[in-house]
Design a protein around this motif. Structure first.
Motif, PDB file in Angstrom:
ATOM      1  N   ALA A 162      -4.553 -42.371  60.679  1.00  0.00           N
ATOM      2  CA  ALA A 162      -3.532 -41.083  60.467  1.00  0.00           C
ATOM      3  C   ALA A 162      -4.045 -39.675  61.114  1.00  0.00           C
ATOM      4  CB  ALA A 162      -4.342 -40.901  58.373  1.00  0.00           C
ATOM      5  N   THR A 163      -4.002 -39.807  62.638  1.00  0.00           N
ATOM      6  CA  THR A 163      -4.630 -39.145  63.200  1.00  0.00           C
ATOM      7  C   THR A 163      -3.062 -38.506  63.736  1.00  0.00           C
ATOM      8  OG1 THR A 163      -4.503 -40.675  65.081  1.00  0.00           O
ATOM      9  CG2 THR A 163      -6.463 -39.853  63.714  1.00  0.00           C
ATOM     10  N   PRO A 164      -3.341 -36.997  64.125  1.00  0.00           N
ATOM     11  CA  PRO A 164      -1.837 -36.521  64.936  1.00  0.00           C
ATOM     12  C   PRO A 164      -1.657 -37.455  66.414  1.00  0.00           C
ATOM     13  CG  PRO A 164      -3.785 -34.795  64.865  1.00  0.00           C
ATOM     14  CD  PRO A 164      -4.409 -35.778  64.442  1.00  0.00           C
ATOM     15  N   ALA A 165      -0.416 -37.559  66.587  1.00  0.00           N
ATOM     16  CA  ALA A 165      -0.309 -38.548  67.458  1.00  0.00           C
ATOM     17  C   ALA A 165      -0.647 -38.372  69.159  1.00  0.00           C
ATOM     18  CB  ALA A 165       1.842 -38.599  67.630  1.00  0.00           C
ATOM     19  N   GLY A 166      -1.008 -37.543  69.465  1.00  0.00           N
ATOM     20  CA  GLY A 166      -2.094 -37.049  71.398  1.00  0.00           C
ATOM     21  C   GLY A 166      -2.875 -37.932  70.469  1.00  0.00           C
ATOM     22  N   VAL A 167      -3.919 -38.401  69.666  1.00  0.00           N
ATOM     23  CA  VAL A 167      -5.281 -39.175  70.018  1.00  0.00           C
ATOM     24  C   VAL A 167      -5.194 -40.843  69.217  1.00  0.00           C
ATOM     25  CG1 VAL A 167      -6.644 -37.566  69.956  1.00  0.00           C
ATOM     26  CG2 VAL A 167      -5.910 -38.299  67.815  1.00  0.00           C
ATOM     27  N   ALA A 168      -4.007 -40.599  68.241  1.00  0.00           N
ATOM     28  CA  ALA A 168      -4.297 -42.204  67.711  1.00  0.00           C
ATOM     29  C   ALA A 168      -3.763 -43.214  68.684  1.00  0.00           C
ATOM     30  CB  ALA A 168      -2.337 -42.159  67.381  1.00  0.00           C
ATOM     31  N   GLN A 169      -3.613 -43.568  69.918  1.00  0.00           N
ATOM     32  CA  GLN A 169      -3.914 -44.516  71.064  1.00  0.00           C
ATOM     33  C   GLN A 169      -5.130 -44.385  71.598  1.00  0.00           C
ATOM     34  OE1 GLN A 169      -1.163 -47.016  72.277  1.00  0.00           O
ATOM     35  NE2 GLN A 169      -3.083 -47.836  72.433  1.00  0.00           N
ATOM     36  N   GLN A 170      -5.820 -43.408  71.543  1.00  0.00           N
ATOM     37  CA  GLN A 170      -7.185 -43.535  71.629  1.00  0.00           C
ATOM     38  C   GLN A 170      -7.405 -43.908  71.149  1.00  0.00           C
ATOM     39  OE1 GLN A 170      -9.736 -39.602  72.649  1.00  0.00           O
ATOM     40  NE2 GLN A 170     -10.866 -40.506  72.738  1.00  0.00           N
ATOM     41  N   VAL A 171      -7.810 -43.646  69.583  1.00  0.00           N
ATOM     42  CA  VAL A 171      -8.384 -43.660  68.220  1.00  0.00           C
ATOM     43  C   VAL A 171      -7.763 -45.484  68.094  1.00  0.00           C
ATOM     44  CG1 VAL A 171      -8.030 -44.154  65.908  1.00  0.00           C
ATOM     45  CG2 VAL A 171      -8.509 -42.102  66.871  1.00  0.00           C
ATOM     46  N   CYS A 172      -6.728 -46.229  68.279  1.00  0.00           N
ATOM     47  CA  CYS A 172      -5.931 -47.364  68.223  1.00  0.00           C
ATOM     48  C   CYS A 172      -7.040 -48.463  68.961  1.00  0.00           C
ATOM     49  CB  CYS A 172      -4.889 -47.600  68.376  1.00  0.00           C
ATOM     50  SG  CYS A 172      -3.956 -49.310  68.900  1.00  0.00           S
ATOM     51  N   ASP A 173      -7.130 -48.019  70.411  1.00  0.00           N
ATOM     52  CA  ASP A 173      -8.297 -49.022  71.391  1.00  0.00           C
ATOM     53  C   ASP A 173      -9.321 -49.254  71.197  1.00  0.00           C
ATOM     54  OD1 ASP A 173      -6.118 -48.820  73.271  1.00  0.00           O
ATOM     55  OD2 ASP A 173      -6.411 -46.615  74.083  1.00  0.00           O
ATOM     56  N   ARG A 174      -9.877 -47.838  70.660  1.00  0.00           N
ATOM     57  CA  ARG A 174     -11.626 -47.519  69.960  1.00  0.00           C
ATOM     58  C   ARG A 174     -12.133 -48.857  68.861  1.00  0.00           C
ATOM     59  NH1 ARG A 174     -14.385 -42.156  69.001  1.00  0.00           N
ATOM     60  NH2 ARG A 174     -16.400 -44.081  68.456  1.00  0.00           N
ATOM     61  N   LEU A 175     -10.308 -48.326  68.128  1.00  0.00           N
ATOM     62  CA  LEU A 175     -10.971 -50.248  66.698  1.00  0.00           C
ATOM     63  C   LEU A 175     -10.725 -51.029  67.120  1.00  0.00           C
ATOM     64  CD1 LEU A 175      -8.547 -47.972  64.473  1.00  0.00           C
ATOM     65  CD2 LEU A 175     -11.028 -48.270  63.865  1.00  0.00           C
ATOM     66  N   VAL A 176      -9.576 -51.241  68.088  1.00  0.00           N
ATOM     67  CA  VAL A 176      -9.114 -53.033  68.605  1.00  0.00           C
ATOM     68  C   VAL A 176     -10.707 -53.470  68.958  1.00  0.00           C
ATOM     69  CG1 VAL A 176      -8.222 -54.437  70.526  1.00  0.00           C
ATOM     70  CG2 VAL A 176      -7.174 -52.579  69.109  1.00  0.00           C
ATOM     71  N   ALA A 177     -11.656 -52.600  70.021  1.00  0.00           N
ATOM     72  CA  ALA A 177     -12.116 -52.810  71.126  1.00  0.00           C
ATOM     73  C   ALA A 177     -13.252 -53.233  70.412  1.00  0.00           C
ATOM     74  CB  ALA A 177     -12.290 -51.681  71.674  1.00  0.00           C
ATOM     75  N   ALA A 178     -13.408 -52.550  68.858  1.00  0.00           N
ATOM     76  CA  ALA A 178     -14.980 -53.028  67.584  1.00  0.00           C
ATOM     77  C   ALA A 178     -13.918 -54.014  67.118  1.00  0.00           C
ATOM     78  CB  ALA A 178     -15.138 -51.069  67.127  1.00  0.00           C
ATOM     79  N   GLY A 179     -13.492 -53.991  66.962  1.00  0.00           N
ATOM     80  CA  GLY A 179     -13.093 -56.052  66.055  1.00  0.00           C
ATOM     81  C   GLY A 179     -12.016 -55.788  65.209  1.00  0.00           C
ATOM     82  N   VAL A 180     -11.289 -54.781  65.260  1.00  0.00           N
ATOM     83  CA  VAL A 180     -10.589 -54.608  64.197  1.00  0.00           C
ATOM     84  C   VAL A 180      -9.626 -55.287  64.855  1.00  0.00           C
ATOM     85  CG1 VAL A 180      -8.728 -52.881  63.221  1.00  0.00           C
ATOM     86  CG2 VAL A 180     -10.761 -52.387  63.020  1.00  0.00           C
TER      87      VAL A 180
END
Length: 262
Positions: A162-180
């Motif tokens: 639920a972040t601003p669009a500009g940081v959403a992909q970065q957050v997504c990458d970190r979540l996926v790398a963490a195992g989400v």
């Protein structure tokens, strides 16, 4: 209770189409309402109307679950609630993290429907240091620097962005790398994810734009109906020679209306 990291729903292995999976929550919502009213059985027609689908499609969907109902009786409400809940993976605990605790993230954190449907908000995460430690919906916000540790410690497999669009992909990458492996995206952007990661996008502005389109169309139809009423002749003239007598004429592609719509 089992956690979401080690147990996955069986829908894909059983070959249930994605379109059917998307309708199962609609059936479950309607069935839950019937269960709360202590309704023991429901016909396919009644349940289809409550879910907003046609009864033939409902019966086809339920056939994938191995549930066919009883002729003259219908479907057992409580059993269907259990069956669909099990198929959707809602008979187990699914820890969820919400990243981005602005107005929308805070509203999601306070939504009471998560817990009643098998989802536990395990953590709230935000990049603003001023938010760290602040309770939102009774849950203290944690800093985004700890995202990977939080995902690991809580066995999280579902992340909500639920972040601003500009940081959403970065957050997504970190979540996926963490195992989400599943992400619900509220950010107004398209996320790129690797195979094996599921993304569901919720864009409120797009939904409003679609509604605006339908409102404009309805307004245009109303105006068109009034114009037609004003200009429709009281007596329909006889068809000219060479026509079919039904207000059409022969063209190279077959019958063509005598009066084409604007």
């Amino acid at each position: 209770m089992a956690t979401g990291r080690t147990h996955r729903p069986a829908t894909r292995s059983r070959g249930i189409p994605e379109a059917t999976v998307a309708r199962l929550p609609l059936y479950l919502r309607a069935l839950t309402a019937l269960s709360e009213r202590s309704v023991p059985t429901v016909s396919s027609e009644e349940l289809a109307a409550a879910a907003g689908v046609n009864s033939a499609k409902l019966r086809k969907d339920f056939s994938y679950l191995g549930s066919y109902g009883t002729r003259g009786v219908g479907y057992d409400v409580e059993y269907l609630v259990y069956q669909i809940s099990r198929e959707l993976g809602l008979t187990q605990d699914w820890p969820v993290v919400i990243v981005g605790i602005g107005n929308l993230g805070a509203a999601l954190a306070g939504y009471g429907g998560f817990a009643s449907r098998g989802f536990r908000v395990a953590a709230l995460i935000d990049a603003d240091p001023a938010m760290t430690g602040r309770p939102v919906a009774g849950i203290p916000v944690q800093h985004s620097d700890d995202l990977e540790r939080i995902v690991e410690d809580d066995g999280v497999s579902i992340g909500v962005i639920a972040t601003p669009a500009g940081v959403a992909q970065q957050v997504c990458d970190r979540l996926v790398a963490a195992g989400v492996t599943s992400i619900l995206n509220f950010a107004p952007t398209v996320l790129s994810v690797p195979d094996g990661v599921d993304v569901r996008k919720v864009d409120l502005s797009i939904e409003l734009q679609i509604l605006a389109f339908h409102e404009q169309r309805k307004a245009g139809e109303d105006t068109g109906a009034d114009d037609d009423a004003e200009h429709t002749p009281a007596v329909v003239p006889p068809a000219p020679r060479g026509t079919t007598g039904t207000g059409s004429r022969k063209g190279p592609d077959g019958d063509v209306p005598a009066v084409m719509p604007a």
